[in-house]
Write a protein that holds these residues in place. Structure first.
Motif, PDB file in Angstrom:
ATOM      1  N   ARG A 104       0.741  -1.027   0.037  1.00  0.00           N
ATOM      2  CA  ARG A 104      -0.108   0.038  -0.005  1.00  0.00           C
ATOM      3  C   ARG A 104       1.001   1.318  -0.118  1.00  0.00           C
ATOM      4  N   TYR A 105       0.473   2.217  -1.001  1.00  0.00           N
ATOM      5  CA  TYR A 105       1.458   3.468  -0.915  1.00  0.00           C
ATOM      6  C   TYR A 105       0.732   4.432   0.208  1.00  0.00           C
ATOM      7  N   THR A 106       1.523   4.852   0.717  1.00  0.00           N
ATOM      8  CA  THR A 106       1.178   5.696   2.100  1.00  0.00           C
ATOM      9  C   THR A 106       1.514   7.232   1.663  1.00  0.00           C
ATOM     10  N   GLY A 107       2.571   7.586   1.076  1.00  0.00           N
ATOM     11  CA  GLY A 107       2.806   9.003   0.684  1.00  0.00           C
ATOM     12  C   GLY A 107       3.872   9.366   1.708  1.00  0.00           C
ATOM     13  N   ASN A 108       4.446   8.423   2.538  1.00  0.00           N
ATOM     14  CA  ASN A 108       5.408   8.710   3.503  1.00  0.00           C
ATOM     15  C   ASN A 108       6.586   8.927   2.820  1.00  0.00           C
ATOM     16  N   ALA A 109       7.669   9.776   3.287  1.00  0.00           N
ATOM     17  CA  ALA A 109       8.795  10.031   2.509  1.00  0.00           C
ATOM     18  C   ALA A 109       9.780   8.657   2.633  1.00  0.00           C
ATOM     19  N   PHE A 349      19.332   5.017 -12.144  1.00  0.00           N
ATOM     20  CA  PHE A 349      18.264   4.331 -12.259  1.00  0.00           C
ATOM     21  C   PHE A 349      17.288   4.090 -11.394  1.00  0.00           C
ATOM     22  N   PHE A 350      17.937   3.298 -10.194  1.00  0.00           N
ATOM     23  CA  PHE A 350      17.274   2.846  -8.945  1.00  0.00           C
ATOM     24  C   PHE A 350      16.748   3.945  -8.234  1.00  0.00           C
ATOM     25  N   LEU A 351      17.521   4.977  -8.223  1.00  0.00           N
ATOM     26  CA  LEU A 351      17.085   6.178  -7.172  1.00  0.00           C
ATOM     27  C   LEU A 351      15.931   7.041  -8.132  1.00  0.00           C
ATOM     28  N   ALA A 352      15.885   6.841  -9.335  1.00  0.00           N
ATOM     29  CA  ALA A 352      14.756   7.652  -9.927  1.00  0.00           C
ATOM     30  C   ALA A 352      13.317   7.225  -9.657  1.00  0.00           C
ATOM     31  N   GLU A 353      12.527   8.121  -9.114  1.00  0.00           N
ATOM     32  CA  GLU A 353      11.132   7.622  -8.671  1.00  0.00           C
ATOM     33  C   GLU A 353      10.273   7.859  -9.968  1.00  0.00           C
ATOM     34  N   PRO A 354      10.291   9.249 -10.426  1.00  0.00           N
ATOM     35  CA  PRO A 354       9.485   9.365 -11.604  1.00  0.00           C
ATOM     36  C   PRO A 354       9.669   8.565 -12.983  1.00  0.00           C
ATOM     37  N   TYR A 355       8.663   8.218 -13.660  1.00  0.00           N
ATOM     38  CA  TYR A 355       8.674   7.181 -14.677  1.00  0.00           C
ATOM     39  C   TYR A 355       9.778   7.876 -15.696  1.00  0.00           C
ATOM     40  N   THR A 356       9.404   9.110 -16.093  1.00  0.00           N
ATOM     41  CA  THR A 356      10.764   9.804 -17.202  1.00  0.00           C
ATOM     42  C   THR A 356      11.815   9.621 -17.032  1.00  0.00           C
ATOM     43  N   ALA A 357      12.142  10.077 -15.609  1.00  0.00           N
ATOM     44  CA  ALA A 357      13.695  10.003 -15.177  1.00  0.00           C
ATOM     45  C   ALA A 357      14.231   8.381 -15.258  1.00  0.00           C
ATOM     46  N   LYS A 358      13.316   7.563 -14.803  1.00  0.00           N
ATOM     47  CA  LYS A 358      13.987   6.093 -14.784  1.00  0.00           C
ATOM     48  C   LYS A 358      14.022   5.420 -16.205  1.00  0.00           C
ATOM     49  N   MET A 359      13.013   5.936 -17.194  1.00  0.00           N
ATOM     50  CA  MET A 359      13.187   5.733 -18.288  1.00  0.00           C
ATOM     51  C   MET A 359      14.422   6.114 -19.079  1.00  0.00           C
ATOM     52  N   ASN A 360      14.719   7.391 -18.765  1.00  0.00           N
ATOM     53  CA  ASN A 360      15.696   8.026 -19.472  1.00  0.00           C
ATOM     54  C   ASN A 360      16.982   7.539 -18.941  1.00  0.00           C
ATOM     55  N   LYS A 361      17.071   6.978 -17.770  1.00  0.00           N
ATOM     56  CA  LYS A 361      18.522   6.367 -17.615  1.00  0.00           C
ATOM     57  C   LYS A 361      18.562   4.879 -18.074  1.00  0.00           C
ATOM     58  N   ALA A 362      17.312   4.411 -18.188  1.00  0.00           N
ATOM     59  CA  ALA A 362      17.415   2.790 -18.792  1.00  0.00           C
ATOM     60  C   ALA A 362      17.876   3.068 -20.264  1.00  0.00           C
ATOM     61  N   ALA A 431       0.282   3.516  -7.128  1.00  0.00           N
ATOM     62  CA  ALA A 431      -0.445   2.257  -7.551  1.00  0.00           C
ATOM     63  C   ALA A 431      -0.804   2.390  -9.188  1.00  0.00           C
ATOM     64  N   HIS A 432      -0.526   3.827  -9.678  1.00  0.00           N
ATOM     65  CA  HIS A 432      -1.043   3.963 -10.911  1.00  0.00           C
ATOM     66  C   HIS A 432       0.502   4.160 -11.680  1.00  0.00           C
ATOM     67  N   GLY A 433       1.513   4.029 -11.238  1.00  0.00           N
ATOM     68  CA  GLY A 433       2.845   4.239 -11.903  1.00  0.00           C
ATOM     69  C   GLY A 433       3.064   2.967 -12.851  1.00  0.00           C
ATOM     70  N   VAL A 434       4.133   2.879 -13.374  1.00  0.00           N
ATOM     71  CA  VAL A 434       4.606   1.937 -14.244  1.00  0.00           C
ATOM     72  C   VAL A 434       5.448   0.981 -13.567  1.00  0.00           C
TER      73      VAL A 434
END
Length: 569
Positions: A104-109, A349-362, A431-434
């Protein structure tokens, strides 16, 4: 409900977590985990919990003792406390069931959350209220570490005591700690929509679990094999071992779940991270499912036709889903064994949380070799394969399709995997991420044994219906001598195919191995192994000290006769 009714007298000799301590205590440290366990003399619960439990003030409460922290996670204050904690619960007999299970995603840091199924019972010393205990797990945000805890409280028809909680175990190589506290709580009783269905579903889930016995019972059940059960888990530092088990002849023989304060009270509910076992169990298995539905050509689909972000990136021309699953895209910085995986690009890549940043590193690795010619381990390649497979599924079924949900609904649920494994980590902490694809799944002992059985014994079929493509699965499981996969680098070269590793064993490993044989296996960061043997048995181990030894388990497995189903040449 299996396990009910409880038959104890209620005469429980309790000195830890007494009614008085739960009412007004202030803990200064962890206590033995046995204080949270269902005692032998537990009597059936008088009260029934149905409603919402909310822990109050968790962001400031409790104690934290850092044991290992190589990356400085403890510098973040949120790391030292529970996130917001609320769970809607129903009760079936003595079983206390969250209506939402799994990640479950909590939004906690720092933390996401999972709540497992607990128990409720009566003790004479509590003077009327019912006692409850629940397992839970903190899951590292944007990663796959799991820290297992337990909580306990007293309740009646309308009120609740304070809630005591502690965390004394984890499967996490780089961040280990104890956490404890006691907070006020709110109980909002009332009928829960879907409560009846949740109770019924959990009863069916428990009834459908594999038969379980202690690991030592394997030697008793098969006395002629002379199996030394101490060899299972014996190559791992005991303090780093979360749990292990061995599936054979229809039984899940399990080891314990040792914590720093004794045995975990809910060993069968202990949440275990997948890390890179997801490369096999998610990305590869999803491909095998799609191949069964649409044909083997799915593996040959080009990333440039399915992943829009590859547009204009010549390095990715000619790279197929199969290349990405095999870690042979031809795009890398160094071909040395896992040098790239431990390098700065993959760290980003591992630290990137947003999809765009993760895809760019991949997509940032340069072309160095012809696709299919060189194996270089990149978790990012599995992320790309997963995204391509997801978009392929959308082309076939519509824009709302989700690859993991397809895997859950068409593979995991039909083979009896629990709701605890029914979610996966995703980008954007949402929960709506990739889906990550190459890591971010979760297991219990029963889940991993069932999944291995599905591959190694059932040949990808459920109830006689073929779910995975049999030919491609046979390749992945090393049943086709002409399709062994890509040769890996490293001190012990192995084979890698469709996200599955393969190790060949010969007389050089053990003189008893007069005929060479192959063992396909799933492997995960920190010390996770799921090895599927030629005789149909499976050994699994979850640990976190970077130890991967399991050859002794192979040796003991080979003493056992091939199973009636699942054995292969």
């Amino acid at each position: 409900m299996p396990g009910d009714p409880l038959t104890g007298s209620g005469a429980v000799p309790r000195t830890v977590l007494t009614k008085a301590q739960l009412s007004r205590g202030t803990p200064t440290d962890t206590v033995p985990d046995s204080a949270f366990a269902l005692p032998a003399e537990a009597a059936p619960p008088t009260h029934t919990f149905e409603g919402t439990l909310t822990l109050n003030g968790t962001s400031r409460a409790g104690g934290y003792r850092m044991l290992k922290d190589t990356a400085g996670y403890s510098d973040l204050e949120a790391t030292k406390h529970l996130p917001r904690f609320s769970a809607t619960l129903v009760q079936n007999g003595s079983h206390l069931i969250p209506t939402v299970r799994g990640l479950r995603y909590t939004g906690n840091a720092a933390w996401n959350l999972a709540v497992g199924v607990g128990r409720a019972w009566q003790e004479d010393g509590d003077g009327g209220p019912t006692r409850a205990s629940l397992p839970f797990a903190l899951v590292e945000r944007n990663a796959n570490c799991v820290h297992n805890g337990v909580l306990s409280f007293l309740f009646d028809a309308s009120s609740i005591s304070k809630v005591r909680y502690q965390i004394t175990a984890e499967t996490c190589a780089y961040h280990q700690f104890d956490m404890w506290g006691q907070v006020g709580a709110t109980y909002r009783p009332g009928p829960i929509p879907g409560g009846k269905a949740a109770r019924k579903a959990y009863a069916a889930e428990v009834a459908g679990r594999l038969p379980t016995k202690p690991i030592a019972q394997l030697a008793t059940d098969h006395p002629g094999a002379d199996v030394d059960t101490s060899k299972f888990g014996g190559e791992i530092t005991p303090s780093a071992l979360s749990t292990y088990g061995f599936y054979y002849d229809g039984v899940n023989y399990v080891g314990g779940c040792q914590t720093r304060r004794g045995q975990y009270p809910f060993c069968g509910q202990m949440l275990l991270p997948s890390y890179s076992t997801a490369k096999s169990a998610f990305a590869s298995t999803a491909m095998l499912r799609l191949a069964q539905r649409y044909g083997t050509g799915v593996a040959d689909q080009r990333l440039t036709d399915l992943v829009p972000e590859t547009a204009g990136k010549r390095a990715w021309s000619g790279v197929t889903i199969n290349h990405a699953l095999d870690m042979s895209t031809g795009n890398y910085t160094s071909a040395g064994f896992e040098i790239d995986e431990a390098g700065s690009t993959m760290l980003d890549f591992f630290l990137a949380e947003p999809y765009t940043a993760k895809m760019n590193k991949a997509l940032s690795f340069p072309r160095k070799a012809t696709p299919g010619s060189q194996w270089v381990y990149h978790t990012s390649d599995t992320f790309l394969a997963t995204r391509a497979l997801n978009n392929y599924l959308r082309k076939k079924t519509g824009p709302r399709a989700d690859l993991f949900n397809m895997l859950r609904d068409e593979v995991l649920t039909p083979i009896g995997i629990s709701p605890d494994a029914g979610a996966t980590s995703r980008t954007d902490n949402s929960a709506h991420g990739v889906p990550f694809g190459g890591y971010g799944m979760f297991w219990t002992q029963d889940d991993i044994a069932k999944f291995a059985k599905f591959l190694n014994n059932d040949a990808g079929a459920v109830g006689g219906r073929q779910v995975l493509h049999p030919g491609l699965l046979a390749d992945s499981m090393q049943q086709n001598p002409s399709e062994r996969g890509v040769t890996t680098t490293g001190s012990t070269p192995m084979r890698y195919q469709n996200g599955f590793w393969d190790r060949e064993f010969t007389a050089a490993d053990n003189p008893a191995y007069t005929k060479p044989f192959h063992v396909p296996f799933m492997s995960g960061f920190g010390g996770i192994t799921v090895a599927m043997m030629p005789n149909g048995s499976t050994y699994y181990c979850f640990s976190d000290n970077y130890e991967y030894g399991w050859s002794a388990a192979v040796s003991e497995s080979q003493k056992l006769a091939p199973m009636a189903s699942g054995a292969r040449p």
